[in-house]
Design a protein around this motif. Structure first.
Motif, PDB file in Angstrom:
ATOM      1  N   LEU A  78       0.829  -1.206   0.000  1.00 53.73           N
ATOM      2  CA  LEU A  78       0.000   0.000   0.000  1.00 53.73           C
ATOM      3  C   LEU A  78       0.861   1.252   0.000  1.00 53.73           C
ATOM      4  O   LEU A  78       0.597   2.202  -0.758  1.00 53.73           O
ATOM      5  N   VAL A  79       1.895   1.283   0.840  1.00 55.05           N
ATOM      6  CA  VAL A  79       2.793   2.449   0.879  1.00 55.05           C
ATOM      7  C   VAL A  79       3.473   2.652  -0.459  1.00 55.05           C
ATOM      8  O   VAL A  79       3.603   3.784  -0.956  1.00 55.05           O
ATOM      9  N   LEU A  80       3.911   1.562  -1.063  1.00 58.65           N
ATOM     10  CA  LEU A  80       4.606   1.647  -2.347  1.00 58.65           C
ATOM     11  C   LEU A  80       3.684   2.195  -3.436  1.00 58.65           C
ATOM     12  O   LEU A  80       4.068   3.078  -4.215  1.00 58.65           O
ATOM     13  N   VAL A  81       2.457   1.691  -3.490  1.00 57.49           N
ATOM     14  CA  VAL A  81       1.513   2.125  -4.521  1.00 57.49           C
ATOM     15  C   VAL A  81       1.180   3.606  -4.347  1.00 57.49           C
ATOM     16  O   VAL A  81       1.209   4.387  -5.313  1.00 57.49           O
ATOM     17  N   LEU A  82       0.838   4.011  -3.128  1.00 54.38           N
ATOM     18  CA  LEU A  82       0.472   5.410  -2.886  1.00 54.38           C
ATOM     19  C   LEU A  82       1.656   6.344  -3.130  1.00 54.38           C
ATOM     20  O   LEU A  82       1.499   7.423  -3.723  1.00 54.38           O
ATOM     21  N   GLY A  83       2.833   5.941  -2.667  1.00 53.81           N
ATOM     22  CA  GLY A  83       4.008   6.787  -2.857  1.00 53.81           C
ATOM     23  C   GLY A  83       4.377   6.957  -4.319  1.00 53.81           C
ATOM     24  O   GLY A  83       4.668   8.070  -4.774  1.00 53.81           O
ATOM     25  N   VAL A  84       4.364   5.860  -5.076  1.00 53.94           N
ATOM     26  CA  VAL A  84       4.704   5.941  -6.499  1.00 53.94           C
ATOM     27  C   VAL A  84       3.637   6.716  -7.262  1.00 53.94           C
ATOM     28  O   VAL A  84       3.954   7.521  -8.150  1.00 53.94           O
ATOM     29  N   ALA A  85       2.364   6.493  -6.937  1.00 50.59           N
ATOM     30  CA  ALA A  85       1.294   7.220  -7.622  1.00 50.59           C
ATOM     31  C   ALA A  85       1.440   8.722  -7.426  1.00 50.59           C
ATOM     32  O   ALA A  85       1.321   9.501  -8.380  1.00 50.59           O
ATOM     33  N   PHE A  86       1.701   9.145  -6.206  1.00 51.58           N
ATOM     34  CA  PHE A  86       1.880  10.580  -5.942  1.00 51.58           C
ATOM     35  C   PHE A  86       3.145  11.107  -6.621  1.00 51.58           C
ATOM     36  O   PHE A  86       3.135  12.175  -7.243  1.00 51.58           O
ATOM     37  N   GLY A  87       4.235  10.363  -6.516  1.00 51.66           N
ATOM     38  CA  GLY A  87       5.508  10.832  -7.062  1.00 51.66           C
ATOM     39  C   GLY A  87       5.500  10.976  -8.571  1.00 51.66           C
ATOM     40  O   GLY A  87       5.947  11.996  -9.108  1.00 51.66           O
ATOM     41  N   VAL A  88       4.996   9.956  -9.285  1.00 52.67           N
ATOM     42  CA  VAL A  88       5.003  10.033 -10.753  1.00 52.67           C
ATOM     43  C   VAL A  88       4.050  11.109 -11.244  1.00 52.67           C
ATOM     44  O   VAL A  88       4.305  11.767 -12.265  1.00 52.67           O
ATOM     45  N   THR A  89       2.945  11.331 -10.513  1.00 53.73           N
ATOM     46  CA  THR A  89       2.000  12.364 -10.923  1.00 53.73           C
ATOM     47  C   THR A  89       2.617  13.747 -10.816  1.00 53.73           C
ATOM     48  O   THR A  89       2.542  14.555 -11.757  1.00 53.73           O
ATOM     49  N   VAL A  90       3.235  14.028  -9.688  1.00 53.19           N
ATOM     50  CA  VAL A  90       3.842  15.345  -9.483  1.00 53.19           C
ATOM     51  C   VAL A  90       5.026  15.548 -10.420  1.00 53.19           C
ATOM     52  O   VAL A  90       5.132  16.574 -11.105  1.00 53.19           O
ATOM     53  N   TYR A 173       5.768   7.532 -17.997  1.00 51.38           N
ATOM     54  CA  TYR A 173       4.396   7.226 -18.393  1.00 51.38           C
ATOM     55  C   TYR A 173       3.520   8.469 -18.269  1.00 51.38           C
ATOM     56  O   TYR A 173       2.751   8.807 -19.177  1.00 51.38           O
ATOM     57  N   VAL A 174       3.620   9.153 -17.125  1.00 50.73           N
ATOM     58  CA  VAL A 174       2.830  10.369 -16.919  1.00 50.73           C
ATOM     59  C   VAL A 174       3.375  11.498 -17.784  1.00 50.73           C
ATOM     60  O   VAL A 174       2.602  12.275 -18.368  1.00 50.73           O
ATOM     61  N   TYR A 175       4.693  11.588 -17.904  1.00 51.54           N
ATOM     62  CA  TYR A 175       5.306  12.681 -18.661  1.00 51.54           C
ATOM     63  C   TYR A 175       4.852  12.665 -20.115  1.00 51.54           C
ATOM     64  O   TYR A 175       4.429  13.700 -20.659  1.00 51.54           O
ATOM     65  N   MET A 176       4.888  11.503 -20.756  1.00 49.75           N
ATOM     66  CA  MET A 176       4.542  11.443 -22.180  1.00 49.75           C
ATOM     67  C   MET A 176       3.070  11.741 -22.426  1.00 49.75           C
ATOM     68  O   MET A 176       2.720  12.492 -23.333  1.00 49.75           O
ATOM     69  N   LEU A 177       2.195  11.164 -21.599  1.00 50.79           N
ATOM     70  CA  LEU A 177       0.768  11.386 -21.811  1.00 50.79           C
ATOM     71  C   LEU A 177       0.362  12.813 -21.445  1.00 50.79           C
ATOM     72  O   LEU A 177      -0.450  13.438 -22.152  1.00 50.79           O
TER      73      LEU A 177
END
Length: 560
Positions: A78-90, A173-177
């Motif tokens: 859970l920590v990994l998913v939430l942390g990566v989701a927030f980090g890649v988005t920002v 992934y987020v950067y290109m889209l």
């Protein structure tokens, strides 16, 4: 009524005559539909087998897991998913906004260079970071030599370090889209917001960002899927998640049913992530006009411009340049003796598996797209199920393929061999075919994208014109469809080829005896702390992984 009946009869006769004139095309359509149904069934089979595993009583194993590891597995995942989701988005959104909307030194160069970390496998960056910053690494050794006995060693194996590593690998992934979404936005909208009194930041958060939100969420979802599927990076850091627990249950406890039940829980995480992504999109739609694209970019002051350049350079250096330089240093330190006959065999098997899986996967993607074309709505929805394999982690697929193929070997093939007077043996389990099956189920969605988009660009009038000239059936496929689909097919082949070469969990769990690959070699060396010996196969995978990145850059430049 008589006229309508005679007209319908004439139409039916014409349809029958048309079928008789085009027997090759009818056989082609029938074959494509059968193959499409088979592809969907093979995709759903591992999922059904994994869910069915709960019929097996594994009470003792679960009591042990609950008492020792289950809470850690849940919290870490859970920590990994939430942390990566927030980090890649920002990180991905901010970099996309800077390169599209602002002008600063090196912007054109960073525009495509920031895609390069996509060529870096997560497990490669993980062992490079660990090799540099661990207790025996050069950084802590240098700090100890500078500060002496007063220096306190720090442990790099922390949650946030694993999150940072995965963010640096998956932010493209987020950067290109997001970049494509920002490029598609009309500057009229931003100008109207500024005229109405909105500041730059207000216009960004209230206008540009909401319009790009579907693309950002899609990129974040891809990053979350890759995070849930990751095995190599978390195993390098000894960071227990469901993927490592599946491996330990299979090869440590030799309990395939317990591994399947753990895989089903990981599958639940994937389903929740997909449901959250769908719910976040809802029924909203965003209409963007590219009639007037950005003819100007936001002017930045000199300090702001250099800060933007420094931020982009820092991300690129940490995510790609410095790790590649460190790998190159380790390779040169080992010398060319590392390129021995065993390494050549590893490279050959990696290329062979990648090429074979790419050909099979692209062929099935073409069949699936061809079957979907002209099908009814319910059948199109059924064929779409064949592309869900990308949401399944490699470890989950490996467990499902192993259990289902083991059942086929025991209950079907062994009795047949015994009836033929031959000694019963395992044919599918531990075979290259099982590994290739996991590959094409996993990456069918990757191939389906470029193939399906290329097929949709072929207007229906083109094959109809060919049919009127007497070309139908298989000649229509070879002379019309394949030449027009060549760019999409080549793109799909490259993407699947590179993804298969970098795939670690499925290869590690399903590979036949003696079929080690570069990814498996990296895992073996990093599990023993041999960072230098893992550098050569890692650098090889990065160089091969640059192929689709370069192609993506070329396509982006051509589209503009």
């Amino acid at each position: 009524m008589a006229n309508s009946f005679s007209g319908a009869l004439s139409s039916e006769r014409a349809h029958i005559n048309d079928k008789q004139r085009r027997p090759g095309l009818n056989r082609l359509n029938t074959l494509a539909k059968c193959a499409g149904v088979l592809a969907v069934a093979m995709t759903l089979l591992p999922v059904l087998v994994i869910v069915q595993s709960w019929g097996s009583d594994q009470t003792e194993v679960w009591q042990h897991l609950i008492a020792t590891q289950l809470s850690t597995l849940l919290s870490n995942t859970l920590v990994l998913v939430l942390g990566v989701a927030f980090g890649v988005t920002v990180l991905g959104t901010s970099l996309a906004w800077l390169t599209v909307m602002c002008e600063f030194p090196g912007r054109r160069w960073f525009d495509w260079c920031l895609m390069l970390p996509m060529a870096m496998p997560a497990y490669v960056l993980a062992f490079v970071v660990l090799g540099l910053f661990d207790f025996g690494g050069p950084l802590q050794f240098w700090l100890h030599s500078v500060f002496g006995e007063q220096y306190q060693y720090f442990d790099v194996r922390h949650d946030w370090v694993v999150i940072v590593v995965l963010v640096l690998v998956f932010y493209p992934y987020v950067y290109m889209l997001a970049r494509s979404a920002f490029l598609a936005q009309s500057s009229d909208v931003m100008e109207a917001a500024r005229v109405l009194g909105a500041s730059r930041w207000s216009a960004f958060f209230r206008v540009a960002l909401p319009m790009a939100r579907p693309a950002i969420i899609a990129g974040m979802s891809l990053a979350v899927m890759e995070t849930l599927a990751d095995f190599g990076a978390v195993s390098v850091f000894n960071y227990d998640t469901f993927t490592t627990a599946i491996y330990k249950s299979w090869f440590g406890l030799f309990n395939l049913q317990a591994a399947a039940q753990l895989a089903s829980l990981l599958l639940l995480f994937v389903a929740l992530a997909l449901a959250a992504e769908k719910h976040s999109r809802g029924s909203r739609s965003y209409t963007q006009s590219a009639r007037k694209q950005h003819r100007f970019r936001l002017p930045l002051s000199r300090p702001q411009a250099w800060a933007a350049s420094g931020f982009c350079a820092l991300v690129l250096a940490i995510a790609f340049i410095l790790p590649v330089l460190q790998l190159l240093q380790w390779v040169l330190g080992q010398g060319f003796e590392a390129i021995d006959s065993r390494y050549v065999d590893l490279l050959w098997r990696t290329l062979l598996l990648g090429a074979s899986a790419a050909v099979i996967t692209v062929a099935l993607a073409f069949v699936l797209s061809f079957s979907r074309r002209g099908a009814q709505k319910k059948m199109r929805a059924f064929y779409d199920l064949g592309t869900l394999g990308y949401a399944l982690p490699g470890s989950v697929l490996a467990v499902g393929v192993m259990i289902s193929f083991g059942f086929i070997d025991r209950e079907i093939l062994s009795p047949v061999l015994e009836w033929l007077g031959m000694e019963p043996q395992l044919i599918l389990v531990g075979s290259v075919f099982a590994l290739l099956t996991a590959y094409w189920v996993r990456f069918l969605a990757v191939a389906n994208g470029p193939v399906d988009s290329s097929l949709q660009r072929i207007r229906a009038s083109i094959p109809e014109a060919a049919k009127s000239l007497g070309v139908s059936g298989w000649p229509l496929l070879w002379r019309i469809y394949l030449p027009m689909l060549r760019p999409g097919l080549i793109t799909a082949l490259i993407l699947v080829f590179v993804d298969v070469m970098k795939e670690m969990p499925a290869t590690l769990l399903l590979r036949p005896y003696g079929w080690d690959t570069l990814a498996v070699r990296i895992y073996e060396m990093t599990s023993e702390g041999e960072w230098q010996r893992a550098a050569l196969p890692a650098l090889t995978l990065i160089l091969i992984g640059l192929i689709p990145v370069v192609q993506a850059v070329r396509q982006s430049a051509a589209s503009r």
